[in-house]
Design a protein around this motif. Structure first.
Motif, short mmCIF file in Angstrom:
data_model
loop_
_atom_site.label_atom_id
_atom_site.label_comp_id
_atom_site.label_asym_id
_atom_site.label_seq_id
_atom_site.Cartn_x
_atom_site.Cartn_y
_atom_site.Cartn_z
N CYS A 133 -29.22 -18.69 -5.89
CA CYS A 133 -30.47 -18.53 -5.14
C CYS A 133 -30.19 -18.65 -3.64
CB CYS A 133 -31.50 -19.58 -5.60
SG CYS A 133 -31.20 -21.23 -4.96
N CYS A 148 -28.22 -24.77 -8.70
CA CYS A 148 -29.31 -25.75 -8.81
C CYS A 148 -30.04 -25.67 -10.15
CB CYS A 148 -30.30 -25.58 -7.66
SG CYS A 148 -31.19 -24.02 -7.67
N CYS A 174 -29.29 -22.14 -2.26
CA CYS A 174 -27.93 -22.62 -2.51
C CYS A 174 -26.88 -21.83 -1.75
CB CYS A 174 -27.63 -22.60 -4.01
SG CYS A 174 -28.61 -23.82 -4.91
N CYS A 189 -30.42 -19.93 -11.23
CA CYS A 189 -29.35 -20.17 -10.26
C CYS A 189 -28.25 -21.01 -10.91
CB CYS A 189 -29.92 -20.87 -9.03
SG CYS A 189 -28.66 -21.41 -7.87
ZN LIG Z 1 -29.96 -22.60 -6.34
#
Ligand SMILES: [Zn+2]
Ligand SMILES: [Zn+2]
Length: 185
Positions: A180, A162, A183, A159
């Motif tokens: 992801c 993050c 997020c 991702c």
């Molecule tokens: Zn993420």
């Protein structure tokens, strides 16, 4: 002396408490074992598909060795105590539906006046579930069909926000831009 635990004791140990719902699962699991007989092939896996989340599920994990982790215990929430059993590699399906009178009887009251009252209620209802005739407990159907195990993700991405690994099938991917679902918000 080492005394082996009864199947009921094994299920309660795993489940962590006694309750009428685990008695429902225990009974369904035992009926399924009897109806399905022995494993049809060495590599056959028993798939259990449940149509509601409840304490009953834990009985299948112990008695039928169907586990969430292996994907052999599956839950599709439909709000029904209906359980489908299927050995992979066969076309036989067993469907067990717990009857409404049973479920109505074991519905707890709004509140209990004491822990003792709750315990007595629980014990009385466990006996009711385990002591009812099979015709009063459930309907059994046998048919032709199949189930499948879910396939697990094998392709991973990172991702952008993050930095954590996420299965490609669960990420939003546009070119090199991977986000992801956490997020995405
Ligand atoms: Zn993420
Ligand atoms: Zn329970």
């Amino acid at each position: 002396m080492c005394v082996e635990k009864t199947p009921w004791e094994q299920v309660i140990d795993f489940h962590g408490h006694t309750c009428p719902d685990i008695a429902v699962g225990f009974r369904v699991a035992q009926i399924a074992q009897r109806e399905l007989g022995i494993r049809p092939a060495l590599d056959a896996e028993l798939i259990v598909r449940a149509e509601t989340y409840s304490c009953a599920l834990d009985a299948f994990q112990v008695l039928n060795k169907a586990t969430l982790g292996r994907g052999t215990l599956q839950v599709e929430e439909k709000g029904k105590h209906v359980y489908i059993f299927h050995y992979t590699g066969t076309e036989n399906i067993l469907r067990i539906a717990v009857k409404g009178e049973i479920l109505g009887h074991i519905t707890p009251p709004e509140s209990f006046t004491s822990p003792r009252q709750k315990q007595n209620w629980s014990l009385e209802n466990i006996q009711y579930v385990l002591g009812s005739s099979e015709a009063d407990f459930c309907t059994l159907q046998k048919g032709i069909g199949s189930t499948t195990k879910p396939s697990y993700p094998s392709h991973w991405a990172t991702c952008r926000i993050c930095g954590e690994a996420v299965s490609q099938s669960y990420a939003q991917i546009e070119g090199d831009n991977v986000i992801c679902s956490t997020c995405v918000g």
